[in-house]
Design an enzyme around this catalytic site. Structure first.
Site, PDB file in Angstrom:
ATOM      1  N   TYR A 117     -75.624 -75.647  15.361  1.00  0.00           N
ATOM      2  CA  TYR A 117     -77.063 -75.655  15.634  1.00  0.00           C
ATOM      3  C   TYR A 117     -77.915 -75.352  14.405  1.00  0.00           C
ATOM      4  O   TYR A 117     -79.121 -75.535  14.424  1.00  0.00           O
ATOM      5  CB  TYR A 117     -77.413 -74.716  16.789  1.00  0.00           C
ATOM      6  CG  TYR A 117     -77.140 -75.371  18.126  1.00  0.00           C
ATOM      7  CD1 TYR A 117     -77.898 -76.455  18.559  1.00  0.00           C
ATOM      8  CD2 TYR A 117     -76.099 -74.944  18.939  1.00  0.00           C
ATOM      9  CE1 TYR A 117     -77.634 -77.101  19.762  1.00  0.00           C
ATOM     10  CE2 TYR A 117     -75.827 -75.574  20.150  1.00  0.00           C
ATOM     11  CZ  TYR A 117     -76.606 -76.648  20.554  1.00  0.00           C
ATOM     12  OH  TYR A 117     -76.339 -77.290  21.729  1.00  0.00           O
TER      13      TYR A 117
ATOM     14  N   GLU B  57     -53.583 -70.518  34.965  1.00  0.00           N
ATOM     15  CA  GLU B  57     -54.165 -71.704  34.327  1.00  0.00           C
ATOM     16  C   GLU B  57     -55.650 -71.844  34.632  1.00  0.00           C
ATOM     17  O   GLU B  57     -56.468 -72.032  33.741  1.00  0.00           O
ATOM     18  CB  GLU B  57     -53.432 -72.969  34.800  1.00  0.00           C
ATOM     19  CG  GLU B  57     -54.041 -74.234  34.230  1.00  0.00           C
ATOM     20  CD  GLU B  57     -53.440 -75.524  34.796  1.00  0.00           C
ATOM     21  OE1 GLU B  57     -54.030 -76.584  34.547  1.00  0.00           O
ATOM     22  OE2 GLU B  57     -52.407 -75.470  35.474  1.00  0.00           O
TER      23      GLU B  57
ATOM     24  N   ASP C 205     -50.468 -75.266  37.444  1.00  0.00           N
ATOM     25  CA  ASP C 205     -50.266 -76.384  38.371  1.00  0.00           C
ATOM     26  C   ASP C 205     -48.918 -77.043  38.055  1.00  0.00           C
ATOM     27  O   ASP C 205     -48.491 -77.047  36.894  1.00  0.00           O
ATOM     28  CB  ASP C 205     -51.363 -77.449  38.199  1.00  0.00           C
ATOM     29  CG  ASP C 205     -52.714 -76.986  38.746  1.00  0.00           C
ATOM     30  OD1 ASP C 205     -52.730 -76.035  39.544  1.00  0.00           O
ATOM     31  OD2 ASP C 205     -53.746 -77.588  38.374  1.00  0.00           O
TER      32      ASP C 205
END
Length: 353
Positions: free
Chosen positions: A95, A181, A234
């Site tokens: 920025y 996760e 997962d």
């Protein structure tokens, strides 16, 4: 800090010498994303080999002149910050001149290139990355500025500190660390008061692919407490990839492997073999995409899978079924099955790999 300043001065001196000899200055950086530059070591994970191939960023070539200029620009910003002992996030740097940099990812890549080129860890360059990870459970510590943080009595998770190196007085009664996760699963375990019910533990989530600070914190907790670390992911190629980043590191950050990896991490779940064992209904599973197939094929070829025969077996089950499952699939058995049955049983009977 004098080491950092000296390293930057050496780079600039090289540029000036080239100009004095009327030659176009060139910067040389290691090829961080090339698997040929990576070796696998059981004790460390993926690390960059000493004589790795390099690429040149030339100042007289239209393709790389802008990158050359941006590296010098960020080097000058780092030099000033180290001199004045101030810090900035990668976002602050972007920025400071969005038109010049164009995108945040350009800044991120250049900072990693600089860190690799100077052989100096990123936090020594006074560049902080914004943290997205959370931590909860039996842990208290003091931040660099003296702020005391206690994760134990908090109903909400604490953000992973942005300066992990600076935290001290770490204290915990945890029997293990659980890396989760996804944020949704992490919040669910938090709501179920999991870290108090089974036995005291520390829970961490990187909310997907972990950022540098989350990985640094996992490593710091391992160095401090030497307690078992388990992952809850997962049952899909993406989850396995994330677990491998915590355990063995990533190709692009292999030059910092010594500070970031924890090869002792164990895979607790969700295992592809669990889906069959728990009689999860096939309708609750998700078919593989072409991307999943490619990702899994690439993971199976990686050097660390050869020394993990039990992992390989699980990945082969996944490859054969071409089905994946999210941790949330366990709610098809009962709404609190994960915290009430699945995790306590796994932890008690050693159901990890």
């Amino acid at each position: 800090s004098s080491e950092v300043l000296k390293a930057i001065e050496n780079v600039i001196q090289g540029v000036l010498q080239s100009l004095a000899q009327k030659k176009a200055p060139v910067l040389t950086v290691a090829n961080r994303t090339d698997w040929r530059n990576i070796e696998f070591k059981d004790s460390v994970g993926l690390q960059m080999i000493p004589g790795s191939t390099t690429k040149q960023i030339r100042s007289d070539c239209p393709q790389s002149a802008k990158r050359f200029a941006l590296i010098l620009k960020i080097l000058s910003m780092i030099y000033k910050m180290v001199q004045s002992n101030t810090f900035a996030t990668k976002r602050d740097i972007f920025y400071s001149d969005t038109l010049l940099f164009g995108s945040q990812s350009v800044v991120d890549q250049i900072i990693n290139d600089i860190s690799c080129m100077l052989k100096i860890p990123r936090r020594s360059l006074h560049v902080l990355s914004t943290t997205k990870g959370f931590v909860a459970g039996s842990l208290s510590y003091t931040e660099e500025d003296g702020t005391k943080v206690n994760c134990t009595h908090s109903a909400t998770a604490i953000t992973v500190p942005s300066n992990v190196q600076g935290i001290k007085n770490l204290n915990s009664h945890a029997k293990f660390i659980l890396i989760v996760e996804k944020d949704a699963t992490f919040q669910r375990l938090l709501d179920d008061d999991f870290f108090n019910k089974v036995s005291p533990c520390i829970m961490i989530t990187g909310r997907g692919i972990p950022d540098l600070n989350t990985r640094l914190l996992v490593r710091k907790l391992w160095d401090s407490f030497q307690i078992p670390i388990f992952t809850l992911m997962d049952a899909d190629p993406h989850g396995v990839e994330i677990m491998c980043v915590y355990k063995y590191g990533s190709v692009s950050m292999s030059f910092e492997a010594h500070h970031l990896t924890v090869p002792a991490i164990k895979w607790l779940g969700l295992l592809p073999s669990d889906l069959e064992r728990l009689n999860i209904c096939k309708d609750a599973l998700i078919p593989f995409t072409k991307q999943d197939e490619n990702k899994l094929a690439s993971i199976l070829k990686r050097p660390y899978i050869a020394c993990q025969p039990l992992w390989k077996k699980e990945l082969e089950i996944m490859a054969a079924s071409k089905l994946k499952a999210e941790i949330q699939v366990l709610t098809s058995l009962s709404s609190d099955y994960l915290s009430r049955v699945y995790l306590p049983n796994k932890l008690q009977f050693g159901g990890w790999l």
